[in-house]
Design an enzyme around this catalytic site. Structure first.
Site, mmCIF file in Angstrom:
data_model
loop_
_atom_site.group_PDB
_atom_site.id
_atom_site.type_symbol
_atom_site.label_atom_id
_atom_site.label_comp_id
_atom_site.label_asym_id
_atom_site.label_seq_id
_atom_site.Cartn_x
_atom_site.Cartn_y
_atom_site.Cartn_z
ATOM 1 N N HIS A 154 0.862 -1.189 0.000
ATOM 2 C CA HIS A 154 0.000 0.000 0.000
ATOM 3 C C HIS A 154 0.892 1.230 0.000
ATOM 4 O O HIS A 154 1.566 1.519 0.989
ATOM 5 C CB HIS A 154 -0.904 -0.013 1.236
ATOM 6 N N HIS A 186 -8.472 -7.662 5.374
ATOM 7 C CA HIS A 186 -8.459 -6.636 6.418
ATOM 8 C C HIS A 186 -8.764 -7.269 7.774
ATOM 9 O O HIS A 186 -9.883 -7.674 8.056
ATOM 10 C CB HIS A 186 -9.435 -5.492 6.166
ATOM 11 N N GLU A 201 -1.893 -1.381 -3.615
ATOM 12 C CA GLU A 201 -3.042 -0.694 -3.028
ATOM 13 C C GLU A 201 -2.737 0.799 -2.992
ATOM 14 O O GLU A 201 -1.635 1.204 -2.618
ATOM 15 C CB GLU A 201 -3.305 -1.191 -1.609
#
Length: 242
Positions: free
Chosen positions: A44, A193, A71
């Protein structure tokens, strides 16, 4: 269906940032994870560059073409970085200043929908697959399909944070229904997540689930067991069947 594992290595870079050092190198972590059978590496790139840096994206994409899942927020800056380094896929996620971690799925209201659709088209034009991180709800799945994205990643945060078995079961039902709908619409279905070694098996057993993206739990366990062993243990968990 064999569920694939994507390993998020952001927190290898978090450790590096803790001392402002040039190690540990996420590139080394990627080598270990892929060597232990991870399908791809998740990173990310945040606007504040708190852990993963632009140079990491460059190095990872050059070294492991076809294996990097980026991400990022749905901004022109991030779109241009993706177009420059060409990861295999990009997952567009919501991002808010000061948050410790992503707290939920994208808001696909009219304004955001148009922006996300445009970025999706631009990335796909260069051969980059696009995923949208969404909450597990039928309307969100349908809107994601309309953007043209090929993949949805269902947010498992509420499932992972459920305080009771009843609440966890309800969240699992939402994930199950959304994953089935996504598959029916021709979308590739991922989830992630907050998943860990204790809660991952029910999600991995969902009928339409194709891939789970997991990071913090693996990196945390690796402090005690080593990264290779931590990845192997998670691989075994996602393949476990009731």
């Amino acid at each position: 269906m064999t569920v694939k594992l994507g390993v998020n290595i952001d927190h290898v870079a978090t450790l590096r940032s803790a001392r402002g050092a040039d190690f540990p190198d996420p590139l080394t972590a990627a080598k270990v994870c892929l060597g232990m059978g991870a399908e791809f590496i998740v990173v990310h790139l945040r606007g504040d560059r708190r852990h993963i840096k632009d140079k990491d994206i460059e190095n990872l994409c050059k070294t492991y073409p076809g294996k990097i899942h980026l991400e990022c927020a749905a901004t022109k800056e991030m779109q241009d970085i993706a177009l420059k380094y060409k990861p295999a896929s990009v997952c567009l996620v919501p991002e808010f200043k000061g948050e410790l971690t992503t707290r939920g799925g994208l808001n696909l209201n009219k304004k955001n929908f148009e922006n996300i659709s445009k970025i999706t088209t631009n990335l796909q034009a260069k051969g980059i697959k696009v995923s949208l991180f969404i909450n597990p709800a039928a309307e969100e799945v349908r809107l994601a399909k309309k953007t043209g994205a090929q993949i949805i990643e269902l947010c498992t945060g509420p499932y992972s944070e459920a305080k009771t078995k009843k609440q966890q079961y309800k969240e699992l039902e939402d994930l199950a229904m959304s994953s089935i709908l996504g598959a029916e619409l021709g979308l590739e279905v991922h989830s992630g997540h907050g998943l860990n070694y204790e809660n991952v098996v029910p999600v991995a057993n969902l009928e339409a689930m194709e891939c789970l993206n997991i990071g913090f739990a693996i990196i945390a366990k690796s402090v005690f067991t080593g990264l290779a062993a931590a990845v192997m243990e998670m691989q075994e968990a996602v393949k476990e069947r009731y």
